[in-house]
Write a protein that holds these residues in place. Structure first.
Motif, PDB file in Angstrom:
ATOM      1  N   CYS A 259      26.614 -12.471  -4.820  1.00  0.00           N
ATOM      2  CA  CYS A 259      26.657 -12.683  -3.161  1.00  0.00           C
ATOM      3  C   CYS A 259      27.907 -12.217  -2.520  1.00  0.00           C
ATOM      4  CB  CYS A 259      26.367 -14.063  -2.822  1.00  0.00           C
ATOM      5  SG  CYS A 259      27.744 -15.209  -3.269  1.00  0.00           S
ATOM      6  N   ASN A 260      27.937 -11.887  -1.307  1.00  0.00           N
ATOM      7  CA  ASN A 260      29.009 -11.207  -0.753  1.00  0.00           C
ATOM      8  C   ASN A 260      29.950 -12.372  -0.171  1.00  0.00           C
ATOM      9  OD1 ASN A 260      27.645 -11.482   1.604  1.00  0.00           O
ATOM     10  ND2 ASN A 260      27.586  -9.402   2.055  1.00  0.00           N
ATOM     11  N   SER A 261      31.148 -11.884   0.546  1.00  0.00           N
ATOM     12  CA  SER A 261      31.957 -12.767   1.194  1.00  0.00           C
ATOM     13  C   SER A 261      31.588 -13.234   2.510  1.00  0.00           C
ATOM     14  CB  SER A 261      33.313 -12.327   1.256  1.00  0.00           C
ATOM     15  OG  SER A 261      33.376 -11.107   1.917  1.00  0.00           O
ATOM     16  N   HIS A 262      30.745 -12.585   3.212  1.00  0.00           N
ATOM     17  CA  HIS A 262      30.052 -12.776   4.395  1.00  0.00           C
ATOM     18  C   HIS A 262      29.170 -13.943   4.238  1.00  0.00           C
ATOM     19  CE1 HIS A 262      31.899  -9.278   6.422  1.00  0.00           C
ATOM     20  NE2 HIS A 262      31.216  -8.584   5.362  1.00  0.00           N
ATOM     21  N   PHE A 263      28.416 -14.133   3.189  1.00  0.00           N
ATOM     22  CA  PHE A 263      27.623 -15.122   2.982  1.00  0.00           C
ATOM     23  C   PHE A 263      28.458 -16.435   2.746  1.00  0.00           C
ATOM     24  CE2 PHE A 263      25.690 -18.052  -0.021  1.00  0.00           C
ATOM     25  CZ  PHE A 263      24.461 -18.414   0.543  1.00  0.00           C
ATOM     26  N   ARG A 264      29.536 -16.344   1.962  1.00  0.00           N
ATOM     27  CA  ARG A 264      30.453 -17.376   1.632  1.00  0.00           C
ATOM     28  C   ARG A 264      31.172 -17.681   3.090  1.00  0.00           C
ATOM     29  NH1 ARG A 264      31.604 -14.029  -2.485  1.00  0.00           N
ATOM     30  NH2 ARG A 264      31.281 -15.055  -4.761  1.00  0.00           N
ATOM     31  N   GLY A 265      31.319 -17.001   4.071  1.00  0.00           N
ATOM     32  CA  GLY A 265      31.823 -17.263   5.123  1.00  0.00           C
ATOM     33  C   GLY A 265      31.042 -18.039   6.253  1.00  0.00           C
TER      34      GLY A 265
ATOM     35  N   VAL B  92      22.610 -12.080  -0.611  1.00  0.00           N
ATOM     36  CA  VAL B  92      22.487 -12.789  -1.883  1.00  0.00           C
ATOM     37  C   VAL B  92      21.273 -12.206  -2.728  1.00  0.00           C
ATOM     38  CG1 VAL B  92      22.275 -15.081  -3.004  1.00  0.00           C
ATOM     39  CG2 VAL B  92      23.293 -15.183  -0.767  1.00  0.00           C
ATOM     40  N   LEU B  93      21.794 -12.028  -3.735  1.00  0.00           N
ATOM     41  CA  LEU B  93      20.765 -11.321  -5.008  1.00  0.00           C
ATOM     42  C   LEU B  93      20.338 -12.332  -5.979  1.00  0.00           C
ATOM     43  CD1 LEU B  93      21.906  -7.850  -5.158  1.00  0.00           C
ATOM     44  CD2 LEU B  93      20.252  -8.566  -3.655  1.00  0.00           C
TER      45      LEU B  93
END
Length: 727
Positions: A383-389, A372-373
């Motif tokens: 943010c990327n999908s890994h954070f959403r996951g 997350v930036l």
């Protein structure tokens, strides 16, 4: 009568004052006309002056209507012939390159005269005109032009050959006093100029000067216009001048033809109505343009505006307008500017931005952790999908621009779970916000699904924040498994030190009794069995003791303290004195430093290495064991490229024993690994593994270098100073 040269020069000098009086104003019009007393002026003279006045008006009219210089000077020559009786006039101008006089106008000279003069070169230094230009003074030759005149000595008397016997030449001086030409009048009979003639001649010369200079200005202006037109035509954009009056009226005074290519609007339309240009802009630009321009006009600041337009042929373009203001005396502000077509640059920027976004997305998604930036204002950038996951329950909340605190509160509440009350959440959030103010922050969280996440926050160079979320569940599981294993090892150590030792002691005790009391009654075979039982029991005890030593490297470790390695080495050698004497060995101890270490484990390390050297000795040579060291900086590890931090003690234990092949250099440090059978050399295969574990516990390493039959050197690299005093 033939004038002599001195008289000619005298005439020149005497006329200088009157010439200066006549030409001093350097203007044209009534002020430049010859003047005199009305009582002395007869009707003929008044008529002549009136003719001169009307002629001046005609000349000025020719100049104002941009007549050619030849036409204007020809009219001046004709005027001179009108107001000076029997005069034949020529106007010569100075060529700017050759600096020679050339005829510009001589309408009534005899046929062939000008060609003859050019061929004879009399326009140069041999003529009155050239003398007048050279001296900057009038030259009056009132009588016959003869070859006796010094100026005619080197050339034929062309004027005489055409019947011209007298000449008056008046210089045409520019504003800086440099000659720009000569006005000359010739006569077929000797003629002495009167005061009125001289003043008229000076007035006509001044009029010619004005015509010549005006032509130069006009030519310079035409050249500047041509250069500007060429520049405006070749600039890849639109050149314009816009005016803003004190009353707020806006209009264009000039706009180049490039506006047709860029906007599809003709320049004439825009000059008539500025809205023709603004109609190509969007509604917001049109609505705010006037206020923005008036504000820039009041502040007299640069106009630097980018805009998107749709030309009349429907093309979408990007423009960049730059203009500089300057104020006129009446308060009107003129804007000189250019509108550049920035479409290709802008499209390239947009494509580059899109490429950067795609690249950033690929990079973000290629990272196995959640990322997350936040910007410098703590607003979410990406943010990327890994954070959403990791936090699927936040999918509706995660949007660009959301504050750090909002996301932090949501993650805290998610990790704490529904059983936590508001007070717990607030306290944890406050702790996280406080930690966020630091440049670096690390924390662990247990997610609702049971997985563990390590958050690592770092400030970026632009003041933003990068937060990396790493799933450490597997590491946590391994740590838990390792903890269980260590606990089991501790349990084993406890069992080995008590439960296993007791049966061994009984076996040893009853075996000894059996040997003492019943050895005579036992047969040879039974005695052999008994010896094997006792030997196995001793090996079992040694194995248990060595395993205990290995396990206690970490479980029974002591805090680091200052240890004198030389003293410890001497004590170990003293303890091994019987073994040393039995083997006939020599042990040499060099200077050893004081380091931070676990004193018990240093004793164990040296005892294992020295015992190892005494054990694996050659049968046909006296064993020699050398213990020495050196303190070094910048030493690199054998297994890693990184150097040790700070100074290290390189402790070496060398022998001249049997050695081994280097392919076994790693194998010897593995637990239970042996290179020789028990029949050849005693041992459990745990001693060197314990040495490695001790070295690693101290933040160091141990390795061996050997050659089969030529001895071995064990090197333990240990930090001199421990950054952590407790194990």
């Amino acid at each position: 009568m033939t004038p002599n040269p001195n008289e000619a020069v005298l005439a020149t000098e005497q006329s200088a004052d009157s010439q200066r009086d006549a030409s001093a104003p350097h203007g044209v019009g009534p002020a430049a006309l010859p003047t005199g007393s009305s009582l002395e002026m007869d009707a003929a003279e008044r008529e002549r002056l009136l003719t001169l006045l009307h002629g001046q008006t005609e000349v000025l009219s020719l100049i104002s209507t941009r007549a050619t210089l030849k036409e204007t000077l020809t009219r001046i020559a004709n005027l001179a012939e009108q107001v000076i009786e029997q005069a034949i006039c020529s106007v010569q101008v100075m060529d700017p390159e050759s600096k020679q006089l050339v005829h510009a106008a001589a309408p009534n000279f005899p046929p062939g005269y000008l060609q003859a003069v050019d061929q004879a070169g009399t326009v140069e230094m041999s003529s009155p005109s050239t003398l007048s230009a050279a001296t900057g003074k009038p030259i009056y030759l009132p009588e016959t032009l003869t070859s006796s005149h010094p100026s005619e000595a080197q050339s034929p008397n062309t004027a005489l050959s055409y019947g011209l016997t007298s000449c008056w030449a008046h210089p045409i001086l520019g504003r800086m006093g440099t000659p720009v030409g000569v006005l000359a009048v010739y006569f077929r009979t000797p003629r002495v100029p009167g005061l009125g003639d001289k003043r008229i001649l000076a007035s006509l010369a001044d009029l010619a000067r004005f015509a010549i200079e005006h032509d130069g200005w006009a030519e310079a202006l035409r050249s500047a216009d041509q250069r500007f037109a060429s520049l405006a035509a070749n600039i890849p954009g639109v050149v314009y001048q816009r005016m803003v009056t004190p009353a707020g009226q806006i209009r264009y005074t000039y706009i180049s033809d490039g506006v047709m290519d860029m906007f599809g609007v003709a320049p004439q339309e825009i000059l008539a109505d500025p809205n023709a240009l603004f109609d190509c802009h969007g509604a917001q630009y049109r609505e705010t343009f006037r206020d923005r321009l008036l504000e820039a006009t009041r502040a007299m600041k640069m106009w630097d505006v980018e805009a998107t337009i749709v030309s009349r042929d429907g093309q979408r373009k990007f423009t960049h307008a730059i203009a500089r203001p300057h104020k006129e005396p009446d308060g009107t502000v003129m804007w000189d500017g250019v509108i550049l077509d920035a479409t290709r640059i802008k499209e390239a920027e947009l494509e580059a931005a899109a490429t950067e976004a795609r690249t950033r997305e690929v990079i973000l998604e290629s990272i196995s952790q959640g990322l997350v930036l936040y910007d410098k204002d703590d607003r979410l950038v990406v943010c990327n999908s890994h954070f959403r996951g990791l936090f699927p329950e936040l999918k509706d909340l995660i949007q660009p621009g959301v504050s750090y605190e909002t996301i932090a509160r949501a993650t805290v509440e998610s990790c704490l779970g529904a059983e936590a009350n508001g007070t717990d959440s607030d306290e944890e959030l406050n702790r996280q916000i406080e930690s966020h103010r630091a440049r670096h922050h690390v924390a662990e969280w247990r997610l609702p699904n049971g997985r563990w996440v390590l958050t690592n926050e770092n400030r970026t160079t632009d003041g933003g924040t990068a937060v990396v979320y790493t799933d450490i569940t597997e590491l946590k599981d391994r740590a838990a498994a390792l903890e269980r294993s260590n606990q089991e090892l501790q349990d084993f150590a406890s069992i080995a030190s008590h439960d296993l030792q007791e049966p061994l002691r009984k076996i040893e005790a009853f075996g000894d009794r059996l040997e003492r009391k019943c050895s005579d009654e036992l047969g040879e075979e039974a005695g052999l069995y008994l010896n094997r039982i006792q030997s196995s029991t001793r090996r079992m005890r040694d194995l248990i003791n060595d395993l205990l030593s290995y396990s206690r490297v970490t479980s029974k470790a002591q805090p680091f303290e200052s240890c004198a390695l030389k003293q410890i080495a001497e004590e170990v050698v003293s303890d091994l004195q019987i073994q040393i004497e039995d083997s006939g060995a020599t042990v040499e101890i060099g200077d050893l430093p004081v380091i931070d270490a676990d004193q018990t484990q240093m004793r164990q390390l040296l005892q294992n290495l020295i015992s190892n050297a005494l054990k694996f000795r050659k049968k046909d040579a006296q064993p020699i064991v050398k213990i020495h060291s050196q303190v070094l900086s910048g030493v690199r590890r054998q297994s890693l490229a990184s150097p040790f931090p700070g100074d290290v003690c390189q402790l070496n234990v060398s022998d001249n024993g049997i050695g081994f092949k280097m392919k076994h250099a790693e194998q010897i440090f593995s637990i239970f690994q042996r290179l020789h059978g028990r029949a050849e050399y005693e041992g459990t295969g745990i001693g060197l593994a314990t040495c490695r574990k001790i070295a690693e516990r101290h933040g160091g390493e141990i390795y061996a270098k050997s050659e089969l039959g030529a001895g071995t050197t064990f090197t333990a690299v240990l930090p001199v100073n421990q950054t952590v005093k407790e194990a």
